[in-house]
Design a protein around this motif. Structure first.
Motif, PDB file in Angstrom:
ATOM      1  N   ALA A  91      -4.709  18.206   8.504  1.00 31.91           N
ATOM      2  CA  ALA A  91      -5.212  19.570   8.309  1.00 31.91           C
ATOM      3  C   ALA A  91      -5.075  20.290   9.640  1.00 31.91           C
ATOM      4  CB  ALA A  91      -6.655  19.541   7.844  1.00 31.91           C
ATOM      5  N   VAL A  92      -4.206  21.290   9.680  1.00 34.17           N
ATOM      6  CA  VAL A  92      -3.923  21.968  10.944  1.00 34.17           C
ATOM      7  C   VAL A  92      -4.947  23.086  11.154  1.00 34.17           C
ATOM      8  CG1 VAL A  92      -2.190  23.266  12.226  1.00 34.17           C
ATOM      9  CG2 VAL A  92      -1.483  21.414  10.706  1.00 34.17           C
ATOM     10  N   PRO A  93      -5.648  23.079  12.312  1.00 34.19           N
ATOM     11  CA  PRO A  93      -6.671  24.104  12.562  1.00 34.19           C
ATOM     12  C   PRO A  93      -6.096  25.513  12.407  1.00 34.19           C
ATOM     13  CG  PRO A  93      -6.729  22.434  14.275  1.00 34.19           C
ATOM     14  CD  PRO A  93      -5.527  22.134  13.422  1.00 34.19           C
ATOM     15  N   SER A  94      -6.866  26.380  11.770  1.00 36.29           N
ATOM     16  CA  SER A  94      -6.368  27.719  11.501  1.00 36.29           C
ATOM     17  C   SER A  94      -7.540  28.694  11.380  1.00 36.29           C
ATOM     18  CB  SER A  94      -5.586  27.660  10.180  1.00 36.29           C
ATOM     19  OG  SER A  94      -5.135  28.911   9.790  1.00 36.29           O
ATOM     20  N   ARG A  95      -7.425  29.876  11.954  1.00 36.33           N
ATOM     21  CA  ARG A  95      -8.383  30.980  11.803  1.00 36.33           C
ATOM     22  C   ARG A  95      -9.836  30.522  11.942  1.00 36.33           C
ATOM     23  NH1 ARG A  95      -5.057  32.953   6.486  1.00 36.33           N
ATOM     24  NH2 ARG A  95      -3.054  32.854   7.554  1.00 36.33           N
ATOM     25  N   SER A  96     -10.082  29.675  12.927  1.00 34.67           N
ATOM     26  CA  SER A  96     -11.417  29.070  13.006  1.00 34.67           C
ATOM     27  C   SER A  96     -12.505  30.071  13.400  1.00 34.67           C
ATOM     28  CB  SER A  96     -11.392  27.860  13.937  1.00 34.67           C
ATOM     29  OG  SER A  96     -10.583  28.144  15.032  1.00 34.67           O
ATOM     30  N   ASN A  97     -12.115  31.343  13.672  1.00 38.94           N
ATOM     31  CA  ASN A  97     -13.122  32.388  13.924  1.00 38.94           C
ATOM     32  C   ASN A  97     -13.695  32.942  12.633  1.00 38.94           C
ATOM     33  OD1 ASN A  97     -12.050  32.144  16.418  1.00 38.94           O
ATOM     34  ND2 ASN A  97     -11.884  34.333  16.828  1.00 38.94           N
ATOM     35  N   VAL A  98     -13.053  32.641  11.505  1.00 43.47           N
ATOM     36  CA  VAL A  98     -13.489  33.211  10.229  1.00 43.47           C
ATOM     37  C   VAL A  98     -14.489  32.241   9.580  1.00 43.47           C
ATOM     38  CG1 VAL A  98     -12.698  33.946   7.930  1.00 43.47           C
ATOM     39  CG2 VAL A  98     -11.284  34.407   9.946  1.00 43.47           C
ATOM     40  N   TYR A 103      -7.679  10.813   8.405  1.00 40.72           N
ATOM     41  CA  TYR A 103      -7.800  12.273   8.530  1.00 40.72           C
ATOM     42  C   TYR A 103      -7.448  12.721   9.943  1.00 40.72           C
ATOM     43  CZ  TYR A 103     -10.431  16.761   8.654  1.00 40.72           C
ATOM     44  OH  TYR A 103     -10.817  18.065   8.792  1.00 40.72           O
ATOM     45  N   PHE A 104      -6.488  13.623  10.059  1.00 39.57           N
ATOM     46  CA  PHE A 104      -6.152  14.231  11.356  1.00 39.57           C
ATOM     47  C   PHE A 104      -6.448  15.718  11.269  1.00 39.57           C
ATOM     48  CE2 PHE A 104      -3.202  10.736  10.674  1.00 39.57           C
ATOM     49  CZ  PHE A 104      -3.205  10.046  11.884  1.00 39.57           C
ATOM     50  N   TYR A 105      -7.354  16.213  12.119  1.00 40.75           N
ATOM     51  CA  TYR A 105      -7.609  17.655  12.176  1.00 40.75           C
ATOM     52  C   TYR A 105      -6.966  18.176  13.460  1.00 40.75           C
ATOM     53  CZ  TYR A 105     -10.115  22.053  12.775  1.00 40.75           C
ATOM     54  OH  TYR A 105     -10.417  23.386  12.967  1.00 40.75           O
ATOM     55  N   ARG A 106      -5.698  18.424  13.422  1.00 40.80           N
ATOM     56  CA  ARG A 106      -4.967  18.897  14.595  1.00 40.80           C
ATOM     57  C   ARG A 106      -3.539  19.221  14.158  1.00 40.80           C
ATOM     58  NH1 ARG A 106      -4.087  12.839  16.429  1.00 40.80           N
ATOM     59  NH2 ARG A 106      -6.237  12.669  15.808  1.00 40.80           N
ATOM     60  N   SER A 107      -2.806  19.844  15.062  1.00 44.94           N
ATOM     61  CA  SER A 107      -1.396  20.057  14.732  1.00 44.94           C
ATOM     62  C   SER A 107      -0.600  18.963  15.441  1.00 44.94           C
ATOM     63  CB  SER A 107      -1.024  21.470  15.169  1.00 44.94           C
ATOM     64  OG  SER A 107       0.102  21.452  15.930  1.00 44.94           O
ATOM     65  N   LEU A 108       0.400  18.429  14.794  1.00 41.68           N
ATOM     66  CA  LEU A 108       1.182  17.346  15.395  1.00 41.68           C
ATOM     67  C   LEU A 108       2.512  17.884  15.917  1.00 41.68           C
ATOM     68  CD1 LEU A 108       0.800  14.496  12.721  1.00 41.68           C
ATOM     69  CD2 LEU A 108      -0.454  14.769  14.852  1.00 41.68           C
ATOM     70  N   THR A 152       0.851  -1.199   0.000  1.00 38.07           N
ATOM     71  CA  THR A 152       0.000   0.000   0.000  1.00 38.07           C
ATOM     72  C   THR A 152       0.881   1.241   0.000  1.00 38.07           C
ATOM     73  OG1 THR A 152      -1.611  -1.204   1.287  1.00 38.07           O
ATOM     74  CG2 THR A 152      -1.889   1.180   1.202  1.00 38.07           C
ATOM     75  N   LYS A 153       0.648   2.113  -0.966  1.00 39.23           N
ATOM     76  CA  LYS A 153       1.429   3.356  -1.025  1.00 39.23           C
ATOM     77  C   LYS A 153       0.751   4.396  -0.146  1.00 39.23           C
ATOM     78  CE  LYS A 153       4.354   2.255  -4.397  1.00 39.23           C
ATOM     79  NZ  LYS A 153       5.795   2.300  -4.335  1.00 39.23           N
ATOM     80  N   LEU A 154       1.552   5.062   0.677  1.00 37.19           N
ATOM     81  CA  LEU A 154       1.003   6.108   1.545  1.00 37.19           C
ATOM     82  C   LEU A 154       1.235   7.475   0.907  1.00 37.19           C
ATOM     83  CD1 LEU A 154       2.120   4.968   5.124  1.00 37.19           C
ATOM     84  CD2 LEU A 154      -0.097   4.652   4.012  1.00 37.19           C
ATOM     85  N   ILE A 155       0.140   8.207   0.787  1.00 35.46           N
ATOM     86  CA  ILE A 155       0.223   9.552   0.194  1.00 35.46           C
ATOM     87  C   ILE A 155      -0.098  10.542   1.307  1.00 35.46           C
ATOM     88  CG2 ILE A 155      -0.736  11.057  -1.592  1.00 35.46           C
ATOM     89  CD1 ILE A 155      -1.869   8.494  -2.916  1.00 35.46           C
ATOM     90  N   ILE A 156       0.752  11.540   1.516  1.00 36.35           N
ATOM     91  CA  ILE A 156       0.403  12.516   2.562  1.00 36.35           C
ATOM     92  C   ILE A 156       0.011  13.851   1.955  1.00 36.35           C
ATOM     93  CG2 ILE A 156       1.592  11.700   4.635  1.00 36.35           C
ATOM     94  CD1 ILE A 156       3.731  13.948   3.690  1.00 36.35           C
ATOM     95  N   SER A 157      -0.860  14.521   2.721  1.00 33.52           N
ATOM     96  CA  SER A 157      -1.323  15.854   2.359  1.00 33.52           C
ATOM     97  C   SER A 157      -1.275  16.653   3.661  1.00 33.52           C
ATOM     98  CB  SER A 157      -2.737  15.679   1.799  1.00 33.52           C
ATOM     99  OG  SER A 157      -3.636  16.600   2.327  1.00 33.52           O
ATOM    100  N   ILE A 158      -0.413  17.665   3.712  1.00 34.41           N
ATOM    101  CA  ILE A 158      -0.237  18.424   4.969  1.00 34.41           C
ATOM    102  C   ILE A 158      -0.405  19.920   4.693  1.00 34.41           C
ATOM    103  CG2 ILE A 158       1.421  19.056   6.790  1.00 34.41           C
ATOM    104  CD1 ILE A 158       2.697  16.328   6.488  1.00 34.41           C
ATOM    105  N   ASP A 159      -1.350  20.547   5.361  1.00 33.25           N
ATOM    106  CA  ASP A 159      -1.535  21.997   5.219  1.00 33.25           C
ATOM    107  C   ASP A 159      -2.291  22.542   6.437  1.00 33.25           C
ATOM    108  OD1 ASP A 159      -1.837  21.845   1.842  1.00 33.25           O
ATOM    109  OD2 ASP A 159      -2.938  20.313   2.933  1.00 33.25           O
TER     110      ASP A 159
END
Ligand code: GDG
Length: 483
Positions: A317-324, A355-360, A275-282
């Motif tokens: 996906a790192v949480p960002s500007r969640s007030n907007v 899916y990880f919605y946090r900063s590591l 299995t190939k692992l593909i990452i997406s980080i932003d």
């Protein structure tokens, strides 16, 4: 004696107050690392917001905070909750950020935001004026502080001022829609040197200056009545050694020292070696094209069902500007998309998306960079995109494939990556297929060239190049005045 004053929205220190106890930790971000040498030089000073609102800062602790900051050669600008709302969440992130990333329909032209932006920029300028002399070199950072150069220049005409924009400067047709376009240009033109990540952003800026201000502009100079402003591109690099060495160390960790994520990823590799692992980080930001990337992944799996159970997409996906509001909507869209796709395509043995919605923590970020096979980064617009550079720096055995959007500033320096148009799903599916099947030898050939470039043009190189150009301006200006 001349000294260098750096100014950015946030200070390179994390201040925290816990049960009345203050802690001040130097932050480890790219900007802080890159400017370390500049900041340490001579009697350097960094001015910015601490991240604590005025309301969250007990008056009795002000002295202690100033003292802790002074020890780190920093000084604070105090902002209250209302200012942060109008200036940061408002004008910076609901007007400028969307407009400069070509999301015209998200850009809100609110007079109240603009007023707050002016007031807070004046606060930053005042903080500089309080300490700066005519001999000082002042380096202002980013889109939150575009009025500061002029506010300082008015009062300290002989100070040397540099400005660096970390996000794209949009084309004239986009920029001209902003009601306060001339005031923003006037603000920036207070600088003696303006820096951008790429030549295109520089060109767009010069075009707006020529057309909106009617100023004489040559190749990379702007002529004012009494001085010449230099404009240039300075592509920002990363701390190559830090990432490369961290990846090396992580590879040699054994037993209980390995992180949980590392253990999980290793187990996964053992259980499903093909299995190939593909990452997406932003950061979770609409400019990063995360939702379109997820849809493109679904498109790829439906068009190429033979890859089901053979690939997995890991999204951080790192949480960002969640007030907007736009960011809240995007979060919902991504949650729903992932839920639907996993629901529709999963098998008993396989879930297509993790899916990880946090900063590591940094170590875990390195785990992801080193343990995956492919990094897939598809911003719709991105000033630079340092994640692309960090991924390549971490590939100590030179394996791995980078698929990168041609809309990222970093694409200009990373030709050996598979460059794609993030709006073209067909092209993305083809790139994924190519990446999955790329022979190791070819991966190594590509990464070797990329790594050589990243090591040479690192973040320190970037900071030094900018400072050298700014110091040249300081010297040139003296010549100019005495002529
Ligand atoms: C702006 C511009 C430009 C990410 N997740 C984690 C984590 N990160 C770190 C990465 C990287 C940084 O955050 C993200 O930098 P980018 O350049 O990719 O993107 P922006 O935040 O949008 O930055 C951009 C940049 O300024 C510099 O000029 O390149 O175009 O938009 O360094 O490593 N770090 C940790 N945990 C995470 O989960 N520790």
């Amino acid at each position: 004696m001349s000294r260098t004053i750096i100014i950015s929205n946030r200070l390179p220190v994390q201040l925290k107050i816990n049960n009345g106890n203050l802690s001040a930790e130097p932050s480890v971000g790219g900007l802080a690392t890159g400017l370390k040498s500049v900041h340490r030089e001579g009697n350097g000073l960094w001015i910015g917001w601490t991240g604590l609102t005025e309301e969250d800062t007990p008056k009795a602790m002000e002295g202690e905070i100033d003292q802790a900051l002074a020890e780190l050669n920093c000084a604070k600008v105090v902002l209250n909750a209302e200012e942060i709302d109008g200036f940061y969440f408002g004008f910076s992130n609901r007007t400028v950020w969307p407009l400069f990333h070509y999301f015209l329909e998200y850009s809100e032209f609110e007079l109240d935001f603009w007023e707050a932006y002016k007031r807070v920029n004046q606060k930053f300028a005042d903080a500089i004026l309080e300490v700066a002399t005519d001999d000082d070199i002042i380096w202002v950072h980013d889109y939150q502080l575009m009025l500061v150069p002029q506010m300082v220049k008015e009062k300290r005409p002989n100070a040397t001022i540099g400005f660096f924009l970390h996000i794209p400067f949009p084309s004239f047709e986009i920029f001209r829609t902003m009601p306060w376009r001339e005031e923003v240009l006037d603000g920036l033109l207070g600088a003696d040197l303006l820096g951008f990540h790429t030549y295109d952003y520089e060109r767009h800026f010069l075009s707006s200056v020529r057309r909106l201000k009617g100023l004489e502009v040559s190749f990379n100079e702007i002529y004012l009545e009494n001085r010449v402003i230099k404009v240039d591109s300075f592509p920002m690099g990363i701390d190559y050694k830090k990432f490369h060495n961290a990846a090396k160390d992580s590879a040699t960790l054994s037993g209980k020292d390995r992180t949980d994520l590392q253990i999980k990823l290793d187990e996964h590799k053992k259980a499903a070696p093909n299995t190939k692992l593909i990452i997406s980080i932003d950061r979770l930001d609409y400019s990063k094209g995360i939702a379109a990337r997820i849809k493109a992944f679904e498109y790829f799996l439906i068009k190429n069902p033979e890859y089901k159970e053979k690939v997995r997409l890991i999204i951080l996906a790192v949480p960002s500007r969640s007030n907007v509001p736009q960011y809240q909507l995007l979060k919902k869209e991504i949650d729903e998309l992932i839920g639907r796709i996993n629901g529709e395509l999963s098998t008993v043995n396989w879930t297509p998306i993790w899916y990880f919605y946090r900063s590591l923590p940094f170590e875990n970020l390195i785990d992801l960079y080193t343990k995956c096979d492919i990094a897939w980064l598809t911003p719709l617009r991105d000033g630079m995109n340092l994640v692309a550079k960090e991924f390549v720096a971490c590939r100590t055995d030179q394996s791995g494939v980078l698929i990168l959007s041609e809309m990222a500033g970093s694409a200009y320096e990373m030709n050996e990556a598979l460059l794609i148009n993030p709006n073209n799903f067909e092209e993305q599916a083809a790139a994924l297929k190519e990446a999955i099947n790329m022979p190791l030898e070819e991966q190594k050939n590509r990464n070797k060239l990329l790594q050589q470039r990243l090591e040479r043009y690192n973040v320190e190189f970037w900071a030094n190049e900018f400072m050298t150009a700014l110091k040249d301006q300081q010297n040139d200006e003296n010549v100019y005045v005495s002529q």
